[in-house]
Write a protein that holds these residues in place. Structure first.
Motif, PDB file in Angstrom:
ATOM      1  N   GLY A 187       4.560  -1.846  -2.227  1.00 63.18           N
ATOM      2  CA  GLY A 187       4.067  -0.515  -2.582  1.00 63.18           C
ATOM      3  C   GLY A 187       2.600  -0.301  -2.257  1.00 63.18           C
ATOM      4  N   HIS A 188       1.831  -1.376  -2.100  1.00 67.19           N
ATOM      5  CA  HIS A 188       0.406  -1.269  -1.786  1.00 67.19           C
ATOM      6  C   HIS A 188       0.091  -1.804  -0.398  1.00 67.19           C
ATOM      7  CE1 HIS A 188       0.511  -0.965  -6.161  1.00 67.19           C
ATOM      8  NE2 HIS A 188      -0.614  -0.295  -6.048  1.00 67.19           N
ATOM      9  N   CYS A 189       1.102  -1.975   0.409  1.00 67.11           N
ATOM     10  CA  CYS A 189       0.953  -2.564   1.735  1.00 67.11           C
ATOM     11  C   CYS A 189       0.970  -1.466   2.795  1.00 67.11           C
ATOM     12  CB  CYS A 189       2.088  -3.553   1.979  1.00 67.11           C
ATOM     13  SG  CYS A 189       2.121  -4.193   3.664  1.00 67.11           S
ATOM     14  N   PRO A 190      -0.072  -1.397   3.636  1.00 72.32           N
ATOM     15  CA  PRO A 190      -0.103  -0.357   4.663  1.00 72.32           C
ATOM     16  C   PRO A 190       0.930  -0.534   5.779  1.00 72.32           C
ATOM     17  CG  PRO A 190      -1.957  -1.846   4.919  1.00 72.32           C
ATOM     18  CD  PRO A 190      -1.268  -2.231   3.645  1.00 72.32           C
ATOM     19  N   PHE A 191       1.600  -1.679   5.828  1.00 76.38           N
ATOM     20  CA  PHE A 191       2.676  -1.847   6.797  1.00 76.38           C
ATOM     21  C   PHE A 191       4.035  -1.521   6.182  1.00 76.38           C
ATOM     22  CE2 PHE A 191      -0.083  -5.195   9.104  1.00 76.38           C
ATOM     23  CZ  PHE A 191      -0.776  -4.205   9.763  1.00 76.38           C
ATOM     24  N   CYS A 192       4.089  -1.432   4.846  1.00 73.89           N
ATOM     25  CA  CYS A 192       5.302  -0.989   4.161  1.00 73.89           C
ATOM     26  C   CYS A 192       5.235   0.520   3.898  1.00 73.89           C
ATOM     27  CB  CYS A 192       5.467  -1.732   2.833  1.00 73.89           C
ATOM     28  SG  CYS A 192       5.847  -3.488   3.006  1.00 73.89           S
ATOM     29  N   ASP A 193       4.064   0.998   3.479  1.00 75.36           N
ATOM     30  CA  ASP A 193       3.827   2.422   3.230  1.00 75.36           C
ATOM     31  C   ASP A 193       2.815   2.899   4.275  1.00 75.36           C
ATOM     32  OD1 ASP A 193       3.131   4.962   2.371  1.00 75.36           O
ATOM     33  OD2 ASP A 193       2.681   4.364   0.309  1.00 75.36           O
ATOM     34  N   LEU A 194       3.319   3.448   5.358  1.00 75.35           N
ATOM     35  CA  LEU A 194       2.464   3.811   6.491  1.00 75.35           C
ATOM     36  C   LEU A 194       1.421   4.864   6.145  1.00 75.35           C
ATOM     37  CD1 LEU A 194       5.030   3.838   9.430  1.00 75.35           C
ATOM     38  CD2 LEU A 194       3.696   1.949   8.501  1.00 75.35           C
ATOM     39  N   SER A 195       1.628   5.621   5.090  1.00 76.12           N
ATOM     40  CA  SER A 195       0.670   6.657   4.701  1.00 76.12           C
ATOM     41  C   SER A 195      -0.638   6.058   4.184  1.00 76.12           C
ATOM     42  CB  SER A 195       1.271   7.586   3.649  1.00 76.12           C
ATOM     43  OG  SER A 195       1.424   6.902   2.412  1.00 76.12           O
ATOM     44  N   LEU A 196      -0.665   4.774   3.879  1.00 77.92           N
ATOM     45  CA  LEU A 196      -1.874   4.126   3.374  1.00 77.92           C
ATOM     46  C   LEU A 196      -2.912   3.869   4.468  1.00 77.92           C
ATOM     47  CD1 LEU A 196      -0.299   1.555   0.877  1.00 77.92           C
ATOM     48  CD2 LEU A 196      -1.423   3.738   0.355  1.00 77.92           C
ATOM     49  N   MET A 197      -2.526   3.990   5.742  1.00 79.36           N
ATOM     50  CA  MET A 197      -3.453   3.780   6.848  1.00 79.36           C
ATOM     51  C   MET A 197      -3.407   5.025   7.732  1.00 79.36           C
ATOM     52  SD  MET A 197      -3.778   0.399   9.287  1.00 79.36           S
ATOM     53  CE  MET A 197      -3.844  -0.746   7.918  1.00 79.36           C
TER      54      MET A 197
END
Length: 136
Positions: free
Chosen positions: A4-14
């Motif tokens: 949930g806090h991983c930019p490769f799992c949740d692309l919206s984080l990057m």
């Protein structure tokens, strides 16, 4: 780091990151780059901490996607070579704890053309000063 806090799992984080290619187990992600034009990463869709955590099927899917990514990058950027590499663990340079294979097109007119991924590691500046005692 959980999924949930991983930019490769949740692309919206990057910001600007997008899936360029994918197969059933992996994705080739790219984002706008100022210096390393055309570079991206291949990541397993499942959250895996390091390259050592990939399944045999994810290894095969990574190789398949790497071949597809090369075709795409050859067509769009016409590089003169590539650097392909994994970092594992913080000391190894891995800053996002989700396994990712760097795919970096290289060009003959770059200032560091001809310098591979081990160039700086092999420099005398990188000689260990004293062995680390890992016992009690």
């Amino acid at each position: 780091m959980s999924g949930g806090h991983c930019p490769f799992c949740d692309l919206s984080l990057m910001e600007g990151q997008e899936i360029v290619l994918e197969n059933n187990l992996c994705r080739f992600l790219m984002m706008p780059q100022e210096v390393l034009k055309g570079s991206g990463v291949i990541v397993p869709a499942a959250h895996r901490g390091t390259v050592f955590d990939l399944t045999p099927e994810e290894w095969q899917a990574t190789q398949d996607l790497l071949k597809e990514a090369k075709k795409l990058l050859d067509r769009e950027f016409s590089p003169d070579g590539y650097n392909i590499g994994w970092n594992a663990g913080g000391t190894g340079g891995q800053h996002i704890p989700h396994a990712h294979l760097h795919v970096i097109p290289r060009f003959a007119d770059e200032p560091y053309a001809g310098k591979g991924i081990r160039h700086w590691l092999k420099s005398h500046d990188n000689i260990r000063q004293a062995p680390v005692n890992k016992q009690g």
